[in-house]
Structure formats: C-alpha cells, structure tokens
Design an enzyme around this catalytic site. Structure first.
Site, mmCIF file in Angstrom:
data_model
loop_
_atom_site.group_PDB
_atom_site.id
_atom_site.type_symbol
_atom_site.label_atom_id
_atom_site.label_comp_id
_atom_site.label_asym_id
_atom_site.label_seq_id
_atom_site.Cartn_x
_atom_site.Cartn_y
_atom_site.Cartn_z
ATOM 1 N N ARG A 1 1.011 -1.355 -0.082
ATOM 2 C CA ARG A 1 -0.021 0.183 0.157
ATOM 3 C C ARG A 1 0.780 1.209 0.012
ATOM 4 N NH1 ARG A 1 2.760 1.112 3.650
ATOM 5 N NH2 ARG A 1 2.200 0.982 5.947
ATOM 6 N N ASP B 1 -0.129 -0.878 12.288
ATOM 7 C CA ASP B 1 -0.760 -0.133 13.398
ATOM 8 C C ASP B 1 -1.673 -1.188 14.072
ATOM 9 O OD1 ASP B 1 0.058 2.223 12.302
ATOM 10 O OD2 ASP B 1 -1.756 2.389 11.011
#
Length: 345
Positions: free
Chosen positions: A130, A296
């Site tokens: 990404r 995350d």
C-alpha cells in the site's frame, strides 16, 4: 459522559484521517511517482488523486496511524479503556470518524477546527502493498492548548500508557514533548512510532527530542533503516539498528525497548543490550487481503497487553494476533465480534 467519569488507561494522540482505500495498478503509482509501499504527505501534484479514486469503488475507514492502533487495542481490552485525541474539521467526515470509532469502542475527543476540512488519506493498494498519500487538512492544526485543557488533562492524569505516531511531529511536536515529559515525570509509559521513513529523514532533531523520553519505540524495517541513515549508524542490519536505538540515553533514566516489525520476518525486540526475535503467525499469501495498517494493528495488540502490565512476550503475541486478523480484511478494520485471543506460551 463527563471526563471525570471516564478514566481511560491507554491514550493516543495523532492525526485523524478519513482513509479512502482503493486497488490500483503499477501504472497508476508511476503516474504520481509513488512507491508501492510508502507513506508521504500530499503536495499540489497529488491533488487529483482524491477525486480520481472516488470513481474506483473505494472503502472508507476512520484512519490515522494512532487511531488505528488504539482501536485495535480497544478490541482486546475491557470497554471504556481507551481515548484518542486529534484535530478534525466541522464536517460530515469528522462525524463519520466519531461514529466508526465509537462502533469499535474507542472514545474520541477531537479538537474541532472550523477553518479546514477533516484530513484524508488515499490508500493505494497494489497486491499486498500500500502507498499512502496523506492530505492532513484539519489534522495539521492540532494545538498543545487542547492537550493542556482541563478535559484532556483529566484523561492524561488517568492514563497509564501513551501512544503517539511519528507523523504528529509534522503537526504538534510541542504536544508530543509535553505528553512524553509528563509520562517520564509521573512514572507512566510513553510509546512512539517512527511511522514513515521521511519522519526520520526530515524531522531528525524533533524526533530525537521525543525519543529521549520514549520508553517503547516502534517501527518497521524501512523506518528502522531510515532512522539508521539519519543517525549515521553505517548499517542496514535491523537488529543492530534496534540495539543502538535502544541505547540512546533516556532523559528519565529508564531502559528503552525498541520494537521493529519486518513483515513476514520475525519481530525484533531490543532491550537492555539484548536483541530477541519473535516469529510471526504464519499465513499464506493467498489469505492476505490488505496489509494497510498491519503495523498499526500490531502496535494495538502490543499496547493492549502492555497497559495491563504483561511481559513483552505476551505483548508481541497479542500484536501478532491482531495484525494477523487485520491483514485478512480490507483496510484497517477490526471484527465487530469479540476477539478469540488467548496467550499460549
């Protein structure tokens, strides 16, 4: 719920963003000179991305690195354990962020800036990679006065662990230092994520100022290498970088733990002169849907155990569990069912 009636144990600060996730091809990345696995701040040359991707059937998610992590931690924690703070605009996007966070059990207390729209992030997915292009907008306008206000200070007084993304150095480094110093002076735990290579490259001094009060430093292998380059370590060995970063003097006189993830490779932990590797949960490439926010998610799981006083081995195990769940879903989203995490030695 009044601030005095709400006593979170984990508190996050960061740049709240509305993530707009789409699948693109390599040619689209080349069009904007983007790398397949990177994170940058948008400039004028990226303005048309946000209008173009709306036509690509995007997925909208309440994002921002710290918000993603704290939502993940809350998934494994008892209700009302977390609070997240940042700056948003006075618009529909801000309400979407509040609503989605609330569904995940996360309490938010945003500073509202009526002069700018809520921030956004184009998440351009190619395969399992990404490329994130962030337009901070209101997120760029967070002020330390909000952190020092009575309601937010009440949360700070209640919390045991603080987590802030490195991205926030581009917004409010004074807030980061304020929170970090407070944690050091009150015997609490301050955690920092390097967030992206450009933070170490272009915000070097501000980053080191905060690292000096950091108890747990998180990052991935690319961020570790960028940090090593900025510090002239002369090595790309992630274990050596972790060890040297852990040995940067802590102004509170504490030991620092450095936690570097490496995608499919083992998690690296450096503490007190010792480097330890922890294997991830194996997964077939065919089962991976989206690696956006895997880091995350790992931090969220890790923090959920850290705030409960668990040993590092259990923190890593929970981090691996949450990351493994998230990469099998679209975007940084968590299941709306109870987790099945149980630590197994």
């Amino acid at each position: 719920m009044a601030a005095e009636d709400f006593r979170p144990i984990l508190m996050g600060f960061g740049n709240p963003l509305l993530d707009i996730s789409v699948h693109v091809d390599d040619e689209y990345l080349k069009k904007y000179s983007l790398k397949a696995n990177d994170a940058i701040l948008a400039d004028a040359s990226h303005a048309t991305i946000y209008t173009e991707i709306v036509a690509k059937n995007p997925v909208y998610v309440a994002g921002g690195a710290s918000q993603n992590a704290i939502r993940g931690a809350q998934w494994l924690l008892p209700p009302k354990s977390t609070i997240y703070v940042g700056c948003v605009g006075k618009d529909d996007a801000a309400q979407i962020l509040r609503d989605v966070a609330a569904k995940d059990g996360l309490r938010t207390d945003y500073l509202v800036d009526e002069s700018a729209p809520t921030g956004r992030c184009a998440v351009l997915i190619t395969g399992i990679n990404r490329s994130m292009v962030t337009d901070l907008q209101a997120a760029n306008n967070y002020k330390i006065t909000h952190a020092q206000s009575a309601p937010i200070q009440a949360y700070i007084n209640s919390a045991k662990v603080f987590y802030i993304e490195g991205y926030h150095l581009t917004v409010s480094p004074d807030t980061m230092l304020y929170v970090a110093k407070n944690a050091s002076e009150t015997g609490k735990t301050f955690c920092l994520n390097l967030s992206a290579p450009f933070i170490a490259q272009f915000f070097t001094k501000a980053l080191l100022d905060v690292v000096a009060y950091t108890d747990f430093l998180f990052g991935n292998e690319a961020e570790a290498e960028a940090f090593a380059t900025a510090q002239n370590y002369g090595t790309t060995d992630v274990k050596e970088i972790a060890l040297r970063a852990s040995q940067i003097p802590h102004l509170g006189g504490r030991s620092r733990v450095v936690v570097f993830t490496q995608g499919a490779e083992p998690v690296i932990i450096a503490k007190d002169g010792v480097v330890t590797e922890y294997s991830i949960i194996p997964i077939a490439v065919s089962s991976i849907v989206d690696t956006n926010a895997a880091g995350d998610a790992f931090c969220g799981g890790f923090l959920s155990q850290l705030v409960q006083g668990k040993p590092i081995v259990e923190c890593v195990a929970a981090g691996n569990y949450v990351a493994n769940v998230v990469i099998q879903r679209v975007g940084p989203t968590y299941p709306n069912v109870p987790h099945s995490y149980v630590f197994k030695a």
